[in-house]
Scaffold this active site. Structure first.
Site, PDB file in Angstrom:
ATOM      1  N   HIS A 203       0.858  -1.177   0.000  1.00 22.15           N
ATOM      2  CA  HIS A 203       0.000   0.000   0.000  1.00 22.15           C
ATOM      3  C   HIS A 203       0.901   1.236   0.000  1.00 22.15           C
ATOM      4  O   HIS A 203       2.032   1.194   0.483  1.00 22.15           O
ATOM      5  CB  HIS A 203      -0.874  -0.030   1.262  1.00 22.15           C
ATOM      6  CG  HIS A 203      -1.958   0.982   1.317  1.00 22.15           C
ATOM      7  ND1 HIS A 203      -1.724   2.298   1.674  1.00 22.15           N
ATOM      8  CD2 HIS A 203      -3.297   0.894   1.086  1.00 22.15           C
ATOM      9  CE1 HIS A 203      -2.872   2.955   1.672  1.00 22.15           C
ATOM     10  NE2 HIS A 203      -3.841   2.139   1.309  1.00 22.15           N
TER      11      HIS A 203
ATOM     12  N   ASP B  10       2.785  -4.536   7.998  1.00 21.83           N
ATOM     13  CA  ASP B  10       1.539  -3.804   7.780  1.00 21.83           C
ATOM     14  C   ASP B  10       0.397  -4.797   7.959  1.00 21.83           C
ATOM     15  O   ASP B  10       0.153  -5.637   7.103  1.00 21.83           O
ATOM     16  CB  ASP B  10       1.551  -3.205   6.367  1.00 21.83           C
ATOM     17  CG  ASP B  10       0.220  -2.585   5.960  1.00 21.83           C
ATOM     18  OD1 ASP B  10      -0.743  -2.659   6.746  1.00 21.83           O
ATOM     19  OD2 ASP B  10       0.141  -2.039   4.845  1.00 21.83           O
TER      20      ASP B  10
ATOM     21  N   GLN C 109      -4.858  -5.350   6.782  1.00 21.50           N
ATOM     22  CA  GLN C 109      -5.813  -6.330   6.271  1.00 21.50           C
ATOM     23  C   GLN C 109      -5.786  -7.642   7.048  1.00 21.50           C
ATOM     24  O   GLN C 109      -6.740  -8.424   6.964  1.00 21.50           O
ATOM     25  CB  GLN C 109      -5.531  -6.618   4.788  1.00 21.50           C
ATOM     26  CG  GLN C 109      -5.674  -5.425   3.871  1.00 21.50           C
ATOM     27  CD  GLN C 109      -7.100  -4.920   3.748  1.00 21.50           C
ATOM     28  OE1 GLN C 109      -8.058  -5.633   4.023  1.00 21.50           O
ATOM     29  NE2 GLN C 109      -7.246  -3.668   3.340  1.00 21.50           N
TER      30      GLN C 109
ATOM     31  N   LYS D  13     -11.074  -1.063   9.862  1.00 18.42           N
ATOM     32  CA  LYS D  13     -11.173  -2.236   8.994  1.00 18.42           C
ATOM     33  C   LYS D  13     -11.587  -3.488   9.778  1.00 18.42           C
ATOM     34  O   LYS D  13     -11.766  -4.555   9.192  1.00 18.42           O
ATOM     35  CB  LYS D  13      -9.845  -2.479   8.276  1.00 18.42           C
ATOM     36  CG  LYS D  13      -9.463  -1.365   7.300  1.00 18.42           C
ATOM     37  CD  LYS D  13      -8.142  -1.665   6.610  1.00 18.42           C
ATOM     38  CE  LYS D  13      -7.641  -0.482   5.802  1.00 18.42           C
ATOM     39  NZ  LYS D  13      -8.431  -0.212   4.602  1.00 18.42           N
TER      40      LYS D  13
ATOM     41  N   CYS E 152      -4.691   2.489  -3.888  1.00 22.59           N
ATOM     42  CA  CYS E 152      -3.476   2.985  -3.215  1.00 22.59           C
ATOM     43  C   CYS E 152      -2.322   2.008  -3.396  1.00 22.59           C
ATOM     44  O   CYS E 152      -1.551   1.760  -2.469  1.00 22.59           O
ATOM     45  CB  CYS E 152      -3.734   3.243  -1.735  1.00 22.59           C
ATOM     46  SG  CYS E 152      -4.920   4.561  -1.417  1.00 22.59           S
TER      47      CYS E 152
END
Length: 409
Positions: free
Chosen positions: A121, A198, A201, A224, A364
């Site tokens: 991202h 990261d 998700q 999220k 993104c």
């Protein structure tokens, strides 16, 4: 898990869009909020809205207890050793920027390497670009396999003795790929580098154990994972955070302010300048309770099952290109696709007329778009409130889309 029953806990989902029952397949951008989270926010603002840490009155004490209680919930959720390792941020973007500009700026020199992948991202690319320019370090990209997965052999070749930081997404927001971050972390540590993950998700979908992953930093966002917008978490190993300087300054994060110099509070508060995101943190705590009650393993299994179902159904549509691993075991409930000769924005527009919400654009992830040789794609991202019926409606909508543009052109 009974997704039909779970869906009833999400007020927004019980509506019609363009005269059709809403099918929400954009949870990769932001998830919807269950009534438990909405009520927790409402209760805070109605009953004990107050600033935290600064007052001794009853409302302030109650707000502080709820705020710090949510930090403990976040600690348990990812199995950190201590709440001192849980830093509240505005989200994954802020968390990654904090690591890049605090740890990266202090520890990188000319000739050092930062390793990322093409599937990152923008939040996990641009901060490292800026730090590389500032420090003289080199930004390197780990190659991807043809199906959008990472080979550990390539990881070993890319990560060298000059590598100081490896920063990688746990689950791609485009490909749905679940990356082997634990094994990549082991390679990084063998070379003397740290690994930043990261988890934007992955935290909503997988059971995350930062001690088992042995990652040095892990970032995720509340919005999220059924929580409010504007709140997230940066996890960092305590010894690393203790040796990092804050990048925001002001109230709350100071110990003592002298005329010409100041000292910082202990962890985690030295990284939390100003009035914190109190309601957001309390809402995040309620979201964690909600997910834990359902069981992260159950959520993971559900999302993978839906993803596999969608892959199978969508692959039978003529002219359909699906990006990412073809093996459902290597991915979760994200399916990114294009229909030949139809722009993804047009796909999303026609689906919206059918009450189906999907994402269209570069997500993104423009570096990945170039790797895919696509200017844009459409994406259906599933979550715990979605059902096979939702996927069936998506497939019906895609067939209608294809037929419509075939007739037009």
């Amino acid at each position: 898990m009974n997704s039909a029953e779970i869906r009833q806990l999400f007020p927004l989902l019980n509506q019609e869009v363009n005269g059709k029952p809403l099918v929400y397949l954009d949870s990769g951008a932001t998830s919807q909020k269950p009534i438990q989270v909405i009520e927790a926010l409402d209760k805070y603002y109605r009953e004990y809205n107050s600033n935290v840490h600064r007052g001794v009155h009853t409302l302030g004490t109650k707000a502080t207890d709820a705020f710090e209680g949510a930090r403990e919930k976040a600690r348990k959720f990812i199995n950190a050793k201590s709440t001192q390792e849980i830093i509240y941020t505005r989200g994954t973007t802020t968390a990654l920027n904090t690591v890049a500009h605090s740890y990266g700026t202090a520890n990188l020199r000319e000739g050092d390497e930062i390793v990322i992948t093409p599937m990152e991202h923008h939040s996990n690319i641009i901060p490292w670009q800026m730090v590389a320019k500032r420090t003289g370090a080199t930004l390197k990209y780990m190659p991807l396999q043809e199906d959008g997965t990472i080979s550990l052999d390539d990881a070993r070749k890319t990560i060298t003795e000059n590598t100081k930081i490896v920063s990688i997404v746990h689950i791609s927001n485009v490909l749905g790929t679940v990356n082997p971050v634990k094994e990549i972390g082991e390679i990084a540590h063998e070379k003397g580098a740290i690994i930043v993950v990261d988890g934007a998700q992955s935290a909503p979908h997988l059971k995350v154990d930062v001690q088992d992953l042995d990652c040095d930093f892990f970032a995720f966002s509340g919005h999220k994972m059924c929580g409010p917008t504007g709140i997230g978490v940066l996890y960092g190993k305590k010894h690393l955070l203790e040796n990092m300087d804050p990048i925001e300054f002001g109230g709350e994060m100071i110990d003592f302010v002298h005329d010409f110099e100041s000292t910082w509070k202990e962890l985690p508060w030295k990284f939390e300048a100003g009035t914190p995101i109190i309601g957001g943190a309390i809402g995040l705590g309620a979201a964690i309770d909600f997910l834990e009650d359902l069981g992260m393993d159950n959520i993971d299994a559900h999302n993978r099952r839906l993803g596999a179902y969608a892959l199978d159904k969508m692959s039978h549509i003529e002219g359909m290109t699906i990006y990412g691993p073809k093996n459902a075991d290597q991915r979760t409930g994200i399916v990114t696709f294009n229909i030949s000769d139809v722009h993804p924005h047009d796909v999303a527009t026609v689906l919206d007329a059918e009450g189906i919400a999907v994402r269209a654009g570069h997500h993104c992830a423009q570096v990945l778009m170039r790797w895919l040789k696509a200017s844009a794609t459409a994406r259906a991202s599933m979550y715990l409130y979605n059902t096979e019926e939702d996927i069936d409606k998506l497939v019906e909508g895609l067939v209608k889309t294809k037929e419509y543009f075939s007739d037009v052109f």
